[in-house]
Design a protein around this motif. Structure first.
Motif, PDB file in Angstrom:
ATOM      1  N   GLN A 163      17.318  23.392  -3.937  1.00  0.00           N
ATOM      2  CA  GLN A 163      17.523  21.977  -4.252  1.00  0.00           C
ATOM      3  C   GLN A 163      18.860  21.722  -4.936  1.00  0.00           C
ATOM      4  O   GLN A 163      19.054  20.696  -5.587  1.00  0.00           O
ATOM      5  CB  GLN A 163      16.363  21.491  -5.132  1.00  0.00           C
ATOM      6  CG  GLN A 163      15.031  21.549  -4.389  1.00  0.00           C
ATOM      7  CD  GLN A 163      13.836  21.584  -5.312  1.00  0.00           C
ATOM      8  OE1 GLN A 163      13.958  21.370  -6.516  1.00  0.00           O
ATOM      9  NE2 GLN A 163      12.660  21.835  -4.754  1.00  0.00           N
ATOM     10  N   GLU A 242       9.721  19.138   1.070  1.00  0.00           N
ATOM     11  CA  GLU A 242       9.692  20.133  -0.004  1.00  0.00           C
ATOM     12  C   GLU A 242      11.073  20.347  -0.623  1.00  0.00           C
ATOM     13  O   GLU A 242      11.248  21.225  -1.463  1.00  0.00           O
ATOM     14  CB  GLU A 242       9.149  21.457   0.537  1.00  0.00           C
ATOM     15  CG  GLU A 242       7.672  21.376   0.917  1.00  0.00           C
ATOM     16  CD  GLU A 242       7.220  22.562   1.760  1.00  0.00           C
ATOM     17  OE1 GLU A 242       7.992  23.545   1.886  1.00  0.00           O
ATOM     18  OE2 GLU A 242       6.098  22.508   2.291  1.00  0.00           O
ATOM     19  N   ARG A 243      12.065  19.546  -0.164  1.00  0.00           N
ATOM     20  CA  ARG A 243      13.416  19.523  -0.721  1.00  0.00           C
ATOM     21  C   ARG A 243      14.121  20.866  -0.552  1.00  0.00           C
ATOM     22  O   ARG A 243      14.835  21.332  -1.446  1.00  0.00           O
ATOM     23  CB  ARG A 243      13.375  19.120  -2.182  1.00  0.00           C
ATOM     24  CG  ARG A 243      12.741  17.743  -2.419  1.00  0.00           C
ATOM     25  CD  ARG A 243      12.291  17.561  -3.855  1.00  0.00           C
ATOM     26  NE  ARG A 243      13.395  17.725  -4.780  1.00  0.00           N
ATOM     27  CZ  ARG A 243      13.228  17.957  -6.081  1.00  0.00           C
ATOM     28  NH1 ARG A 243      12.009  18.065  -6.586  1.00  0.00           N
ATOM     29  NH2 ARG A 243      14.280  18.087  -6.873  1.00  0.00           N
ATOM     30  N   THR A 267      17.421  12.472  -2.393  1.00  0.00           N
ATOM     31  CA  THR A 267      16.241  12.998  -1.709  1.00  0.00           C
ATOM     32  C   THR A 267      15.998  14.480  -1.966  1.00  0.00           C
ATOM     33  O   THR A 267      14.845  14.913  -2.077  1.00  0.00           O
ATOM     34  CB  THR A 267      16.353  12.780  -0.191  1.00  0.00           C
ATOM     35  OG1 THR A 267      17.552  13.395   0.289  1.00  0.00           O
ATOM     36  CG2 THR A 267      16.371  11.294   0.139  1.00  0.00           C
ATOM     37  N   GLY A 271      14.605  14.468  -5.674  1.00  0.00           N
ATOM     38  CA  GLY A 271      13.255  14.373  -5.129  1.00  0.00           C
ATOM     39  C   GLY A 271      12.719  12.955  -5.035  1.00  0.00           C
ATOM     40  O   GLY A 271      11.507  12.747  -4.936  1.00  0.00           O
ATOM     41  N   GLN A 273      12.088  10.480  -2.748  1.00  0.00           N
ATOM     42  CA  GLN A 273      11.998  10.243  -1.314  1.00  0.00           C
ATOM     43  C   GLN A 273      11.151   9.009  -1.009  1.00  0.00           C
ATOM     44  O   GLN A 273      10.129   8.778  -1.661  1.00  0.00           O
ATOM     45  CB  GLN A 273      11.416  11.470  -0.606  1.00  0.00           C
ATOM     46  CG  GLN A 273      12.314  12.692  -0.729  1.00  0.00           C
ATOM     47  CD  GLN A 273      11.856  13.852   0.141  1.00  0.00           C
ATOM     48  OE1 GLN A 273      10.940  13.735   0.946  1.00  0.00           O
ATOM     49  NE2 GLN A 273      12.517  15.000  -0.017  1.00  0.00           N
TER      50      GLN A 273
END
Length: 333
Positions: A163, A242-243, A267, A271, A273
């Motif tokens: 991420q 799930e990034r 996103t 996270g 989204q």
């Protein structure tokens, strides 16, 4: 892998050729996943082991050993070892990823619980080491023990890199070599070692497995965006949700405008989204030809796998391994 019958032909040929050996592997797997004192162990293990997987990794071990003329019993032990390591990592991965579906079925952690999945995975790792020791080959033990450590290292690296938009293709390759290619290369390498092959051939088998595993993972990452739930056995777009910074996204981020980068920060890094974000992610990747570029990389690695086979005996099994490299990338070719 969720492959169609047409695409699966090279793997089917390999499985048919090695059918007796694979039957012995399956018998050994069923025997060693038993437990007198903890019936949940075979319940959880059987759910995943018998879920219709193609047994690609153990087939690689069997093929490598037989291609080099091995006639002893221990290629079966090593193939079962490889499958146990693979199954253990799947059990652990589904807990880490909070997955609910694998190979089109509910995951073990969903049907039972996270504790059962982790502990049964630990049990399978222990069983795999017992099988390794039974071969009496210290180098085999060294290769597979190192692969187990590398797999865990790759998974931990992915946790920190997945991420972070600073993750580049070099880090991605390091993750893939850990979480996927390490077991492919170990599977082929130990087949050569147990057969007593010359060092040049053992190295060739390692190089083949390494390149094949990298191609395999790139294809898997591509299909998360371009496949269907029926063919990939999981939900399309799971990596995005799930990034996870997989290769197509990494390539798109590298070419992103300021507005596009802000989208990826929101996103993937943060996270946050929203509805429609997956479609927008696809649009950005298509705009920069990121999916096509990742596809080209997969094809290049498959070609490297085929080239690596040159020092090995020119027989039917070598031809099947060469075809297998094409099979791995056929779904995105």
């Amino acid at each position: 892998m969720g492959v169609s019958e047409t695409v699966a032909k090279p793997l089917d040929r390999l499985a048919a050729t090695l059918g007796d050996d694979m039957a012995a592997v399956n018998t050994l797997i069923r025997d060693r996943m038993a437990s007198r004192h903890a019936p949940r162990i075979p319940e959880v293990t059987a759910h995943l082991v018998e879920a219709g997987g193609k047994r690609l990794r153990p087939l690689l071990t069997l093929a490598a050993a037989r291609m080099l003329g091995y006639e002893g019993p221990y290629h079966v032990h090593l193939a079962a070892t490889v499958e146990f390591i693979h199954t253990a990592t799947l059990l652990h991965d589904d807990v880490v990823d909070e997955s609910s579906q694998r190979r089109g079925r509910p995951t073990a952690n969903l049907l039972w619980d996270n504790k059962s999945s982790v502990l049964v995975g630990d049990y399978l790792f222990s069983r795999s080491f017992q099988l390794m020791v039974e071969t009496g080959n210290l180098r085999v033990l060294d290769i597979l023990a190192n692969a187990s450590a590398t797999i865990s290292e790759g998974e931990v690296l992915q946790l920190t890199a997945a991420q972070d938009l600073a993750t580049d293709e070099a880090i991605y390759l390091q993750v893939v070599r850990g979480k996927t290619a390490a077991l492919f290369s170990a599977a082929t390498e130990v087949g050569g070692v147990i057969a007593g092959a010359p060092e040049a051939q053992v190295k060739a088998l390692y190089a083949y497995g390494d390149a094949l595993g990298i191609a395999f993972q790139i294809v898997d990452d591509l299909l998360d965006y371009t496949g269907t739930a029926e063919t990939i056995g999981k939900n399309v777009g799971d990596d995005f949700r799930e990034r996870k910074l997989t290769l197509p996204v990494i390539k798109a981020v590298a070419k992103a405008s300021a507005e596009e980068r802000a989208f990826w920060v929101r996103t993937i890094e943060k996270g946050d989204q929203q509805d429609g974000d997956l479609a927008q992610a696809m649009a950005i990747m298509n705009r920069h030809a990121a999916l096509e570029a990742a596809r080209a990389d997969a094809l290049d690695w498959a070609a490297k796998a085929r080239d690596a086979l040159a020092p090995l005996p020119d027989n039917a099994l070598r031809g099947m391994l060469s075809d297998l490299a094409g099979f791995v990338v056929a779904r995105v070719a």
